[in-house]
Design an enzyme around this catalytic site. Structure first.
Site, PDB file in Angstrom:
ATOM      1  N   HIS A 105       0.799  -1.229   0.000  1.00  0.00           N
ATOM      2  CA  HIS A 105       0.000   0.000   0.000  1.00  0.00           C
ATOM      3  C   HIS A 105       0.839   1.290   0.000  1.00  0.00           C
ATOM      4  CE1 HIS A 105      -3.333  -2.598   0.192  1.00  0.00           C
ATOM      5  NE2 HIS A 105      -3.469  -2.717   1.483  1.00  0.00           N
ATOM      6  N   HIS A 120      -9.692   1.674   0.337  1.00  0.00           N
ATOM      7  CA  HIS A 120      -9.581   0.521   1.227  1.00  0.00           C
ATOM      8  C   HIS A 120     -10.692   0.508   2.286  1.00  0.00           C
ATOM      9  CE1 HIS A 120      -7.714  -2.772   3.235  1.00  0.00           C
ATOM     10  NE2 HIS A 120      -6.603  -2.705   2.540  1.00  0.00           N
ATOM     11  N   GLU A 147     -11.295  -4.203  -2.987  1.00  0.00           N
ATOM     12  CA  GLU A 147     -10.402  -3.141  -3.452  1.00  0.00           C
ATOM     13  C   GLU A 147     -10.200  -3.306  -4.948  1.00  0.00           C
ATOM     14  OE1 GLU A 147      -6.848  -3.621  -0.785  1.00  0.00           O
ATOM     15  OE2 GLU A 147      -8.313  -4.881   0.195  1.00  0.00           O
TER      16      GLU A 147
HETATM   17  C1  BGC Z   1      -4.214  -6.713   1.929  1.00  0.00           C
HETATM   18  C2  BGC Z   1      -4.117  -7.471   3.232  1.00  0.00           C
HETATM   19  C3  BGC Z   1      -3.774  -6.488   4.310  1.00  0.00           C
HETATM   20  C4  BGC Z   1      -4.840  -5.426   4.343  1.00  0.00           C
HETATM   21  C5  BGC Z   1      -4.613  -4.371   5.389  1.00  0.00           C
HETATM   22  C6  BGC Z   1      -5.277  -5.692   2.061  1.00  0.00           C
HETATM   23  O1  BGC Z   1      -5.365  -4.962   0.887  1.00  0.00           O
HETATM   24  O2  BGC Z   1      -4.463  -7.574   0.848  1.00  0.00           O
HETATM   25  O3  BGC Z   1      -3.149  -8.489   3.151  1.00  0.00           O
HETATM   26  O4  BGC Z   1      -3.672  -7.110   5.550  1.00  0.00           O
HETATM   27  O5  BGC Z   1      -4.921  -4.813   3.101  1.00  0.00           O
HETATM   28  O6  BGC Z   1      -3.385  -3.846   5.294  1.00  0.00           O
END
Ligand code: BGC
Length: 363
Positions: free
Chosen positions: A118, A192, A329
Site C-alpha cells: 500500500h 480501502h 479493493e
Molecule cells: C491486503 C491485506 C492487508 C490489508 C490491510 C489488504 O489490501 O491484501 O493483506 O492485511 O490490506 O493492510
C-alpha cells in the site's frame, strides 16, 4: 405505528464541512459529510481521503453505518490497517520491495515482510489532501488533490493525483481517480473501505453472500505476491461466479486460503472491453442490504478482514475482530511492475491515468 421508510423520505442533499482534528503539527483536518436525497450519507476526511462513515438504509428503512472507522482524526493517526483510506502510489504489494522501469531499479520500503504494501511507510492514506466542493445539482461531490513529489517513497516522477467522491441519488458512492506524471512511473490507486452491511462492528461477514464476476484469480506465494498464473476458479473455493456464502469454504484445506489466512486474493474481473463492469455483489441476509461494486479496473482484491484481531476499537467503541468486515479493493493486479504479463501499471508524461469505481447500495 408504521414508520415511513427513510428511503422514500426526501432529505435535503448537500455537503457539510466540520472539524475532524489536528495533525501533530497543528494542521486542521476536516470532515465532509455528503448527503443525498434519500438520506444516504458519506463522510470523508481530507486526511488520507478516508471514508469515515457510510450510512445506508436497510430493508426496513433503518439507517446504519456500514464501514469500519474511527470517530476522529486521532483514531486514524494511530497505526491502523488503512480503514477507508485512499491507497497509493501502489495499492497492494510490490514483491521484494523493488521494480525496474526504463532500466533503473527502484528500491522501496519493506513494510510487509520482504515486500512493499500500500505505497510504503507513508502512503497516500497518511497524506493530507486538498479538498474542494465540486457538487453539482443533486449530486454532492468532493474533490481531493495530492501532489506526490518525485522520489516520495522512492517512486519516480511528480505525480499529480485527483480523486472525486460523488454521492448519487441512486445510492452510489462513485470514486473517480485521475493522475498525471512528469516522468515515467507506476501507480495503482484504490480505496480501502472495510464493509459490514449489518452495520459496522455488528458481527462477522461470514454469512454474507458474495458474487464475484471473475473466471480467474491470481494465486499467491507465502508473501502474498502473485505467482504470475491466472488460475481458473472452477472447482476451487474461489468460485463465486454464482453467489455463495463467504464462510462456506473459508476454512477448507486449500493452500491458497491457508496462505491468505482466508480470502486475501486478487480476482481477474471478466470484461469484454474497457468501461464500467460489475465486479462483485454482496448480500447481507439480516438487514437485506446489497452492495454492488462496478469498476473500470482489471482486478479486485477480496479480503475478509483476516488480520483484524480485536485490538482495534472503532466508532461507538465497537471492537473489530477477525472477519468483521470485507474489502473489495478495485485495482490493477498486485506486483504488476514485476509481472510483464499483467496489464501495465506504467504511466508516462502526457498520459492521464483514469479509473472509476462505484459502490451501489440497495435493499
Ligand atoms: C491486503 C491485506 C492487508 C490489508 C490491510 C489488504 O489490501 O491484501 O493483506 O492485511 O490490506 O493492510
Amino acid at each position: 405505528m408504521m414508520m415511513g421508510s427513510m428511503s422514500s423520505a426526501e432529505t435535503s442533499a448537500g455537503m457539510k464541512k466540520t472539524a475532524f482534528g489536528n495533525m501533530p503539527d497543528g494542521q486542521a483536518i476536516d470532515l465532509y459529510t455528503l448527503t443525498n436525497r434519500h438520506g444516504m450519507q458519506a463522510a470523508i476526511t481530507n486526511y488520507g481521503g478516508t471514508v469515515v462513515r457510510l450510512i445506508t438504509p436497510d430493508r426496513n428503512g433503518h439507517m446504519d453505518d456500514v464501514v469500519l472507522g474511527f470517530e476522529n482524526l486521532a483514531g486514524y493517526l494511530q497505526t491502523e490497517p488503512y480503514l477507508g483510506a485512499l491507497i497509493g502510489r501502489y495499492g497492494n504489494r510490490v514483491g521484494h520491495a523493488q521494480f525496474k522501469l526504463d532500466g533503473v531499479t527502484y528500491h522501496l520500503a519493506k513494510n510487509d515482510g520482504d515486500n512493499t504494501l500500500h505505497g510504503g511507510l507513508k502512503g497516500f492514506d497518511k497524506r493530507v489532501w486538498t479538498a474542494r466542493d465540486v457538487s453539482s445539482k443533486g449530486a454532492p461531490a468532493l474533490e481531493l488533490k495530492y501532489l506526490s513529489k518525485d522520489g516520495e517513497e522512492s517512486f519516480p516522477g511528480n505525480l499529480s493525483v485527483t480523486v472525486v467522491y460523488t454521492l448519487t441519488d441512486d445510492n452510489e458512492l462513485k470514486i473517480d481517480y485521475s493522475a498525471t506524471t512528469d516522468k515515467d512511473t507506476v501507480l495503482n490507486l484504490t480505496n480501502h473501505s472495510y464493509f459490514n452491511l449489518a452495520g459496522q462492528g455488528n458481527g462477522d461477514i461470514l454469512k454474507d453472500q458474495i458474487m464475484i464476476n471473475a473466471d480467474r484469480f491470481t494465486p499467491v506465494d507465502a508473501g502474498l505476491i502473485p505467482t504470475g498464473e491466472l488460475k481458473s476458479v472452477a472447482g476451487t473455493p474461489f468460485d463465486f461466479r454464482k453467489s455463495g456464502v463467504i464462510g462456506a469454504h473459508i476454512n477448507d484445506a486449500d493452500e491458497q486460503l491457508k496462505l491468505g489466512k482466508g480470502y486475501d486474493h486478487n480476482f481477474v474481473i471478466n470484461r469484454n472491453g474497457p468501461g464500467l463492469v460489475l465486479a462483485a455483489r454482496v448480500t447481507e441476509p439480516t438487514s437485506g442490504r446489497v452492495m454492488e461494486v462496478s469498476t473500470t479496473q482489471p482486478g479486485v482484491q477480496f479480503y475478509t478482514g483476516n488480520f483484524l484481531d480485536g485490538t482495534l476499537h472503532g466508532k461507538g467503541g465497537k471492537v473489530y475482530k477477525q472477519s468483521y468486515a470485507l474489502c473489495l479493493e478495485t485495482q490493477h493486479f498486485p506486483d504488476s511492475p514485476n509481472k510483464p504479463s499483467f496489464p501495465t501499471t506504467e504511466l508516462k508524461p502526457g498520459e492521464t491515468y483514469k479509473e472509476t469505481t462505484v459502490y451501489r447500495f440497495m435493499h
